[in-house]
Design an enzyme around this catalytic site. Structure first.
Site, PDB file in Angstrom:
ATOM      1  N   ASP A  21       3.126  -4.475   8.040  1.00  0.00           N
ATOM      2  CA  ASP A  21       1.887  -3.716   7.909  1.00  0.00           C
ATOM      3  C   ASP A  21       0.771  -4.755   7.949  1.00  0.00           C
ATOM      4  O   ASP A  21       0.518  -5.461   6.973  1.00  0.00           O
ATOM      5  CB  ASP A  21       1.887  -2.951   6.582  1.00  0.00           C
TER       6      ASP A  21
ATOM      7  N   GLN B 298      -4.436  -5.327   6.923  1.00  0.00           N
ATOM      8  CA  GLN B 298      -5.386  -6.264   6.316  1.00  0.00           C
ATOM      9  C   GLN B 298      -5.257  -7.651   6.941  1.00  0.00           C
ATOM     10  O   GLN B 298      -5.953  -8.583   6.538  1.00  0.00           O
ATOM     11  CB  GLN B 298      -5.142  -6.371   4.796  1.00  0.00           C
TER      12      GLN B 298
ATOM     13  N   HIS C 149       0.874  -1.175   0.000  1.00  0.00           N
ATOM     14  CA  HIS C 149       0.000   0.000   0.000  1.00  0.00           C
ATOM     15  C   HIS C 149       0.916   1.233   0.000  1.00  0.00           C
ATOM     16  O   HIS C 149       2.018   1.167   0.540  1.00  0.00           O
ATOM     17  CB  HIS C 149      -0.837  -0.066   1.277  1.00  0.00           C
TER      18      HIS C 149
ATOM     19  N   LYS D 298     -10.591  -0.921  10.135  1.00  0.00           N
ATOM     20  CA  LYS D 298     -10.758  -2.108   9.284  1.00  0.00           C
ATOM     21  C   LYS D 298     -11.112  -3.349  10.106  1.00  0.00           C
ATOM     22  O   LYS D 298     -11.302  -4.424   9.568  1.00  0.00           O
ATOM     23  CB  LYS D 298      -9.482  -2.371   8.475  1.00  0.00           C
TER      24      LYS D 298
ATOM     25  N   CYS E 230      -4.708   2.572  -3.677  1.00  0.00           N
ATOM     26  CA  CYS E 230      -3.468   3.041  -3.034  1.00  0.00           C
ATOM     27  C   CYS E 230      -2.334   2.040  -3.230  1.00  0.00           C
ATOM     28  O   CYS E 230      -1.476   1.871  -2.356  1.00  0.00           O
ATOM     29  CB  CYS E 230      -3.673   3.322  -1.544  1.00  0.00           C
TER      30      CYS E 230
END
Lengths: 144, 450
Positions: B241, B244, B164, B267, B408
């Site tokens: 990261d 997700q 991202h 999220k 993104c």
């Protein structure tokens, strides 16, 4: 459904059969415009006559049906127009698209471009419709 | 225990007959999607024209259960005051609630210590915090001279092509600021991380590797262990990261082998405005503060200041109090449903969706076609039809919310030679019926633009 007011038959027709597409020579000015939010882009060339008329507007690019069809309609409408007339057309189209669906279109000026009236209700798509029109305005200014 | 549970006995007996070579695993309880959907008020609203909503954009932001909404409202109605500094009853109640949200998050991700959980605005801020902790070799150390956080020309930062923008731009900025070199793993045609040249890319010059746990476009779940192993050999730091990842699978930060893990609240059923940076305590201690301000100090004089211990050192100013408490409630909700159950349910739904989408002519999935090591993020192109047109028709005629564009992750789209995709992203409240509706919608899109 709501989208039907945006995807008018005329728009889909121009999307499937774009008029005047493809970059041509000779030309007086070339511009490249991008819509950074969705990546749509158009390269546009303008050729003016000595009398100040639009001799040819040629373009190429990628993007959604709205952006592609609006370039095609613009090509048809500006062919043979004087630069002054084409700028009035662009001003009226911009007023319609930025009117959030509350502006009455002047059909006498816009002709087939009134088909984009429904797009004005979709703020995210207004830039798609305006992309090539803004490119044209820029190109004419540079050519003149 | 003297009385046996007959149902559990039966499960054990079945497990043993099926696979006698390994010890029986406790069965993961199935998830009751109908009951879950009732917890999300927005899922039963109607769109203009009386159309039901089909929300397939949770990778962008998830919806919120009534349990989260209620906890936030209750805090505002009953307990709200600023945290940390107020001595009155409300201040103390608010501080307790805020700090207990930190405890919940720490337990949820298996953090060895609660102080290793730093609240940020979002995952982007968490990544920027780590990137800004590095100083150029020519910059004054100002009391924070740990060699692991200093870099310059000749040093390297390693990311991947599937990141991202949030996990690309902060590292580009770091390299511009210090003269270090940014390098990246490629992505295979199938949408997997290409670690064929791992030993070359991740080397003694690499100061930090920062990778996504699960791609927000491809759905790919990256295997972190070989990278963590190599990073230990080379003495490089490893950041994940997990924006997700954490919402969709059990994540134990220690098991990942990472030094830092970033994720965001919105999220994972929580509110916007709250994110998390987990870091190993010893590293957080060695890092300089990120933002200066109230609450991050020990003492301040006009000549200079000293800083509070972590996590306060990284939480300058009044934090997003109610949002953190809402994130705590989201963690409670996810834990009650059970992350293993959520993972299992989403995997079944993803398998179903991958099969169903194959029925749509000219549709090409960008990402693994196999549901193994893959989450429920389904990005695709539909012939030459532009994703904006796909998304518009799905929304207007079918009430289906998907995301369109480059999500993104522009470099990843360029890798696959496409400007944009349509992305359906699934979560615990989605159903097979909604995937069937998506497929019907896509067939209709083709009749309009085909």
């Amino acid at each position: 459904m709501i989208a039907e007011s945006m995807y008018q038959e005329l728009i889909l027709e121009h999307y499937k059969h774009p008029q005047g597409r493809g970059l041509r020579e000779p030309y007086d000015a070339e511009v490249h415009h991008v819509n950074p939010t969705c990546g749509d882009e158009v390269t546009m060339r303008v050729r003016l006559t000595e009398g100040g008329k639009v001799d040819d507007m040629s373009y190429d690019g990628q993007g959604c049906s709205i952006s592609q069809a609006s370039a095609s309609v613009l090509h048809e409408l500006t062919a043979g127009q004087s630069v002054a007339e084409s700028l009035v057309l662009i001003e009226e189209f911009t007023r319609l698209l930025q009117g959030r669906g509350k502006v009455e279109a002047d059909e006498a000026v816009l002709g087939d471009a009134v088909a984009f009236a429904g797009v004005a209700k979709y703020p995210a798509r207004v830039k798609c419709a305006l992309l090539s029109w803004m490119a044209f305005k820029d190109a004419v200014a540079r050519a003149g | 225990m003297t009385r046996a549970n007959p149902a559990a006995e039966a499960v054990r007996a079945t497990a043993q007959t099926v696979d006698s070579g390994t010890p029986p695993q406790p069965a993961i309880p199935p998830l009751d999607v109908d009951a879950i959907r009732k917890d999300f008020p927005i899922l039963s609203r109607l769109l203009p024209g009386g159309r039901p909503l089909i929300y397939l954009d949770s990778g962008n932001s998830s919806q919120k259960p009534v349990q989260v909404i209620n906890v936030m409202r209750e805090h505002l109605e009953e307990h709200y005051a600023n945290v940390g500094r107020a001595l009155h009853t409300l201040g103390s109640e608010s501080t307790d609630a805020y700090e207990s949200a930190r405890d919940k998050v720490a337990e949820f991700i298996g953090a060895p210590a609660r102080d290793e959980v730093v609240f940020t605005k979002n995952a982007s801020e968490a990544i920027n915090l780590v990137a800004r902790s590095f100083r150029g070799r020519s910059e004054p150390a100002a009391g924070f001279g740990d060699e692991r956080f200093r870099l310059g020309p000749g040093d390297e930062v390693l990311i991947s092509e599937m990141e991202h923008h949030s996990n690309i731009v902060p590292w580009q900025m770091l390299c511009e600021r210090t003269g270090a070199t940014l390098r990246w793993f490629g992505v295979t045609d199938e949408g997997r991380l290409d670690i064929g040249d791992l030993d070359e890319l991740l080397n003694e010059r690499t100061k930090i590797v920062s990778l996504t746990l699960q791609s927000n476009v491809l759905g790919t779940v990256n295997s972190i262990s070989p990278i963590a192993r190599r990073a230990r050999q080379t003495g490089s730091l490893l950041m994940l990261d997990a924006s997700q990842g954490v919402p969709h699978m059990p994540v134990d930060v220690v098991e990942t082998g990472a030094d830092f893990v970033a994720f965001t609240g919105h999220k994972m059923l929580g509110p916007t405005g709250i994110g998390v940076l987990w870091g190993r305590a010893e590293l957080l201690d060695a890092m300089p503060p990120f933002l200066g301000g109230g609450e991050m100090i020990e003492t301040v004089s006009m000549e200079g200041s000293t800083y509070a211990p972590v996590p306060a050192k990284f939480e300058a100013g009044t934090p997003p109090i109610v949002e953190a408490i809402g994130l705590g409630a989201a963690v409670d909700y996810l834990s009650a449903v059970g992350m293993p159950s959520i993972k299992q349910y989403e995997q079944e739904l993803t398998r179903y969706a991958l099969d169903a989408l194959q029925d749509v002519p000219t549709l090409r999935i960008i990402g693994p076609s196999n549901p193994i090591s893959r989450g429920g993020t389904l990005s695709f192109v539909l012939g030459d039809i532009h994703p904006h047109d796909v998304g518009q028709i799905l929304d207007d005629e079918f009430g289906i919310a998907v995301r369109v564009g480059h999500h993104c992750a522009r470099p990843l789209h360029r890798r696959f030679g496409i400007p944009a995709t349509t992305r359906a992203s699934l979560y615990l409240y989605n159903t097979r019926d909604e995937i069937d509706a998506l497929v019907r919608g896509l067939h209709h899109v083709r009749t309009i633009f085909g």
